[in-house]
Design a protein around this motif. Structure first.
Motif, PDB file in Angstrom:
ATOM      1  N   LEU A 103      30.127  49.621  36.315  1.00 16.98           N
ATOM      2  CA  LEU A 103      31.507  49.229  35.997  1.00 16.98           C
ATOM      3  C   LEU A 103      31.847  47.863  36.609  1.00 16.98           C
ATOM      4  O   LEU A 103      32.743  47.173  36.126  1.00 16.98           O
ATOM      5  N   VAL A 104      31.138  47.486  37.654  1.00 16.51           N
ATOM      6  CA  VAL A 104      31.283  46.127  38.195  1.00 16.51           C
ATOM      7  C   VAL A 104      30.521  45.153  37.285  1.00 16.51           C
ATOM      8  O   VAL A 104      31.026  44.076  36.945  1.00 16.51           O
ATOM      9  N   SER A 105      29.334  45.570  36.839  1.00 18.10           N
ATOM     10  CA  SER A 105      28.546  44.718  35.921  1.00 18.10           C
ATOM     11  C   SER A 105      29.344  44.438  34.652  1.00 18.10           C
ATOM     12  O   SER A 105      29.260  43.340  34.091  1.00 18.10           O
ATOM     13  N   LYS A 106      30.115  45.427  34.204  1.00 15.76           N
ATOM     14  CA  LYS A 106      30.941  45.240  32.999  1.00 15.76           C
ATOM     15  C   LYS A 106      31.928  44.068  33.211  1.00 15.76           C
ATOM     16  O   LYS A 106      32.108  43.232  32.327  1.00 15.76           O
ATOM     17  N   VAL A 107      32.507  43.974  34.405  1.00 13.48           N
ATOM     18  CA  VAL A 107      33.437  42.875  34.703  1.00 13.48           C
ATOM     19  C   VAL A 107      32.668  41.543  34.717  1.00 13.48           C
ATOM     20  O   VAL A 107      33.154  40.524  34.218  1.00 13.48           O
ATOM     21  N   HIS A 108      31.439  41.573  35.259  1.00 14.88           N
ATOM     22  CA  HIS A 108      30.606  40.346  35.272  1.00 14.88           C
ATOM     23  C   HIS A 108      30.378  39.851  33.839  1.00 14.88           C
ATOM     24  O   HIS A 108      30.494  38.663  33.561  1.00 14.88           O
ATOM     25  N   ARG A 109      30.049  40.783  32.935  1.00 17.16           N
ATOM     26  CA  ARG A 109      29.774  40.392  31.533  1.00 17.16           C
ATOM     27  C   ARG A 109      31.047  39.846  30.876  1.00 17.16           C
ATOM     28  O   ARG A 109      31.004  38.917  30.091  1.00 17.16           O
ATOM     29  N   GLU A 110      32.198  40.436  31.222  1.00 16.12           N
ATOM     30  CA  GLU A 110      33.475  39.944  30.663  1.00 16.12           C
ATOM     31  C   GLU A 110      33.701  38.498  31.074  1.00 16.12           C
ATOM     32  O   GLU A 110      34.149  37.679  30.265  1.00 16.12           O
ATOM     33  N   ALA A 111      33.408  38.202  32.350  1.00 17.64           N
ATOM     34  CA  ALA A 111      33.603  36.824  32.847  1.00 17.64           C
ATOM     35  C   ALA A 111      32.750  35.865  32.032  1.00 17.64           C
ATOM     36  O   ALA A 111      33.214  34.813  31.584  1.00 17.64           O
ATOM     37  N   GLU A 112      31.493  36.258  31.808  1.00 18.81           N
ATOM     38  CA  GLU A 112      30.586  35.384  31.029  1.00 18.81           C
ATOM     39  C   GLU A 112      31.109  35.193  29.600  1.00 18.81           C
ATOM     40  O   GLU A 112      31.073  34.099  29.055  1.00 18.81           O
ATOM     41  N   ARG A 113      31.592  36.302  29.005  1.00 21.99           N
ATOM     42  CA  ARG A 113      32.074  36.229  27.612  1.00 21.99           C
ATOM     43  C   ARG A 113      33.286  35.299  27.514  1.00 21.99           C
ATOM     44  O   ARG A 113      33.368  34.460  26.622  1.00 21.99           O
ATOM     45  N   HIS A 114      34.212  35.437  28.452  1.00 20.91           N
ATOM     46  CA  HIS A 114      35.400  34.584  28.423  1.00 20.91           C
ATOM     47  C   HIS A 114      35.020  33.110  28.558  1.00 20.91           C
ATOM     48  O   HIS A 114      35.587  32.256  27.908  1.00 20.91           O
ATOM     49  N   GLN A 115      34.034  32.859  29.422  1.00 21.06           N
ATOM     50  CA  GLN A 115      33.633  31.461  29.596  1.00 21.06           C
ATOM     51  C   GLN A 115      33.027  30.922  28.302  1.00 21.06           C
ATOM     52  O   GLN A 115      33.340  29.819  27.867  1.00 21.06           O
ATOM     53  N   LYS A 116      32.197  31.774  27.662  1.00 22.01           N
ATOM     54  CA  LYS A 116      31.562  31.367  26.395  1.00 22.01           C
ATOM     55  C   LYS A 116      32.633  31.083  25.339  1.00 22.01           C
ATOM     56  O   LYS A 116      32.519  30.176  24.533  1.00 22.01           O
ATOM     57  N   ASP A 117      33.696  31.879  25.387  1.00 23.54           N
ATOM     58  CA  ASP A 117      34.779  31.698  24.403  1.00 23.54           C
ATOM     59  C   ASP A 117      35.726  30.561  24.787  1.00 23.54           C
ATOM     60  O   ASP A 117      36.760  30.366  24.147  1.00 23.54           O
ATOM     61  N   GLY A 118      35.438  29.878  25.875  1.00 22.28           N
ATOM     62  CA  GLY A 118      36.230  28.720  26.273  1.00 22.28           C
ATOM     63  C   GLY A 118      37.556  29.063  26.936  1.00 22.28           C
ATOM     64  O   GLY A 118      38.489  28.259  26.920  1.00 22.28           O
ATOM     65  N   LEU A 119      37.646  30.257  27.541  1.00 24.25           N
ATOM     66  CA  LEU A 119      38.904  30.653  28.177  1.00 24.25           C
ATOM     67  C   LEU A 119      38.900  30.292  29.667  1.00 24.25           C
ATOM     68  O   LEU A 119      37.833  30.249  30.295  1.00 24.25           O
ATOM     69  N   GLU A 120      40.087  30.056  30.204  1.00 18.02           N
ATOM     70  CA  GLU A 120      40.208  29.869  31.654  1.00 18.02           C
ATOM     71  C   GLU A 120      40.431  31.251  32.282  1.00 18.02           C
ATOM     72  O   GLU A 120      41.261  32.031  31.801  1.00 18.02           O
ATOM     73  N   ILE A 121      39.690  31.534  33.344  1.00 20.38           N
ATOM     74  CA  ILE A 121      39.662  32.922  33.858  1.00 20.38           C
ATOM     75  C   ILE A 121      40.373  33.060  35.198  1.00 20.38           C
ATOM     76  O   ILE A 121      40.152  32.283  36.127  1.00 20.38           O
ATOM     77  N   ILE A 122      41.197  34.112  35.270  1.00 16.70           N
ATOM     78  CA  ILE A 122      41.852  34.499  36.531  1.00 16.70           C
ATOM     79  C   ILE A 122      41.222  35.823  36.957  1.00 16.70           C
ATOM     80  O   ILE A 122      41.065  36.727  36.123  1.00 16.70           O
ATOM     81  N   LEU A 123      40.878  35.937  38.233  1.00 18.19           N
ATOM     82  CA  LEU A 123      40.425  37.229  38.757  1.00 18.19           C
ATOM     83  C   LEU A 123      41.477  37.745  39.726  1.00 18.19           C
ATOM     84  O   LEU A 123      41.821  37.058  40.695  1.00 18.19           O
ATOM     85  N   ILE A 124      41.990  38.934  39.456  1.00 21.26           N
ATOM     86  CA  ILE A 124      42.929  39.550  40.397  1.00 21.26           C
ATOM     87  C   ILE A 124      42.096  40.383  41.377  1.00 21.26           C
ATOM     88  O   ILE A 124      41.345  41.274  40.953  1.00 21.26           O
ATOM     89  N   GLY A 125      42.203  40.060  42.666  1.00 22.05           N
ATOM     90  CA  GLY A 125      41.365  40.773  43.630  1.00 22.05           C
ATOM     91  C   GLY A 125      41.637  40.301  45.042  1.00 22.05           C
ATOM     92  O   GLY A 125      42.509  39.452  45.266  1.00 22.05           O
ATOM     93  N   HIS A 126      40.855  40.873  45.983  1.00 22.93           N
ATOM     94  CA  HIS A 126      41.060  40.560  47.402  1.00 22.93           C
ATOM     95  C   HIS A 126      40.035  39.535  47.885  1.00 22.93           C
ATOM     96  O   HIS A 126      38.829  39.777  47.802  1.00 22.93           O
ATOM     97  N   ARG A 127      40.558  38.433  48.380  1.00 25.64           N
ATOM     98  CA  ARG A 127      39.741  37.337  48.897  1.00 25.64           C
ATOM     99  C   ARG A 127      38.731  37.849  49.925  1.00 25.64           C
ATOM    100  O   ARG A 127      39.091  38.613  50.827  1.00 25.64           O
ATOM    101  N   GLY A 128      37.477  37.484  49.763  1.00 22.15           N
ATOM    102  CA  GLY A 128      36.468  37.831  50.768  1.00 22.15           C
ATOM    103  C   GLY A 128      35.782  39.168  50.532  1.00 22.15           C
ATOM    104  O   GLY A 128      34.772  39.460  51.170  1.00 22.15           O
ATOM    105  N   HIS A 129      36.318  40.024  49.638  1.00 21.39           N
ATOM    106  CA  HIS A 129      35.645  41.304  49.382  1.00 21.39           C
ATOM    107  C   HIS A 129      34.328  41.023  48.653  1.00 21.39           C
ATOM    108  O   HIS A 129      34.282  40.177  47.763  1.00 21.39           O
ATOM    109  N   PRO A 130      33.241  41.748  49.021  1.00 22.53           N
ATOM    110  CA  PRO A 130      31.936  41.463  48.399  1.00 22.53           C
ATOM    111  C   PRO A 130      31.982  41.525  46.862  1.00 22.53           C
ATOM    112  O   PRO A 130      31.304  40.738  46.190  1.00 22.53           O
ATOM    113  N   GLU A 131      32.764  42.464  46.312  1.00 24.84           N
ATOM    114  CA  GLU A 131      32.817  42.544  44.839  1.00 24.84           C
ATOM    115  C   GLU A 131      33.418  41.263  44.250  1.00 24.84           C
ATOM    116  O   GLU A 131      32.952  40.758  43.216  1.00 24.84           O
TER     117      GLU A 131
END
Ligand code: SF4
Length: 315
Positions: A103-131
């Protein structure tokens, strides 16, 4: 002398999720298949008890690949790693097995897809967490902007005005707090793309739902988990917000704050996704020693999720 009565309410679901279960099994099967030592980069999951048990079986936990000899297998933790980590392992000719939760890998693939589609990406999360480090590290530096709070969502400024936006989230966030951050982003950027399927995982969501149900019925609440476990810390906050004033995070029975719970007659118990059931049993046993305990399980959801093993370790 008769013991005082206490009611313990156990949240269900609680404890291990499918991603944690799989990650631990990966280390155990690797030890069986390749013998010890098997190296693990970072804590395989955020729980000392789990890590120490695996150490006893022959796992060695290290911070960096440079600390590992090249002729032994290395496992990457359930939280996921930046792309640079497997790249470095390949450069060093290391044999690695990736225990990143699917389920973490799924988020990784989404990031790649958005970049391929030319989108600017925001990640909502906690600074410094390994994920978060792992997800940000799927793309080149500066490609993903981290937003941690409502205030940061209000201040977020797109790098290029003509680019469409998309957001992703860490898998272990508070469902309610994330909704507030998303609401701010959607109000400011109505066309922002949302994840096709919720990024906050089923286990995080279910454990938060369960703790809300508990918090309404108990006057004290114990969350079994580690302070560096994001989903455990969120359970503490969700319990407090749901109306329980006396909430404590405990790693195991020796941490139970008996004085703080003195006036509590009904105590809720839950466990974060990386805390094993044996620690829940230990906490219940500690209560049973002191009190005349009646036990009730509050079931808000059934879970049947199981993830496949990496092919190299399939039975
Ligand atoms: Fe996977 Fe969710 Fe468990 Fe994290 S908490 S390992 S994302 S199932």
């Amino acid at each position: 002398m008769d013991k005082e009565k206490r009611t313990l309410l156990l949240a269900a679901p609680r404890g291990f999720c499918a991603g944690v279960d799989r990650a631990i099994q990966i280390v155990e099967r690797a030890l069986e298949k390749y013998g010890s030592p098997v190296y693990v980069r970072h804590e395989i999951v955020h729980n000392r008890y789990v890590v120490e048990n695996l150490e006893k079986k022959g796992a060695v936990f290290v911070d960096e690949l440079a600390d590992i000899p090249t002729d032994v297998p290395v496992i990457f933790s359930a939280h996921g790693v930046a792309k640079s980590v497997p790249e470095e392992a390949e450069k060093r000719n290391m044999f690695y097995i990736d225990a990143t939760c699917p389920l973490v890998s799924k988020v990784h693939r989404e990031a790649e897809r958005h970049q391929k589609d030319g989108l600017e990406i925001i990640l909502i999360g906690h600074r410094g967490h390994p994920e978060v480090i792992g997800t940000m590290g799927q793309l080149d530096e500066g490609q993903i902007t981290l937003v941690e709070t409502v205030a940061e969502a209000k201040e977020f400024a797109p790098k290029q005005a003509d680019k469409e936006l998309a957001y992703l989230t860490q898998t272990t966030l508070s469902v309610d707090e994330t909704k507030e951050i998303v609401a701010v982003l959607q109000a400011r950027f109505p066309t922002i793309q949302t994840p096709k399927k919720e990024d906050i995982c089923y286990a995080t969501t279910n454990r938060q739902t369960a703790v809300k149900a508990l918090a309404q019925r108990c006057d004290g609440l114990l969350v079994i988990g580690a302070p560096n476990s994001s989903n455990s810390m969120r359970l503490v906050e969700v319990g407090q917000k749901a109306g329980c004033d006396t909430v404590a995070l405990v790693q195991r029975a020796t941490d139970i704050p008996w004085e703080m719970l003195n006036a509590c007659r009904t105590i809720g118990i839950t466990a974060g996704a990386s805390a094993p059931e044996t620690l829940v049993e230990e906490v219940v046993a500690a209560f049973s020693k002191r009190f005349d305990v009646s036990l009730e399980e509050i079931v808000t959801n059934e879970e049947q999720v199981v993830f496949k093993m990496p092919r190299v370790l399939e039975a």
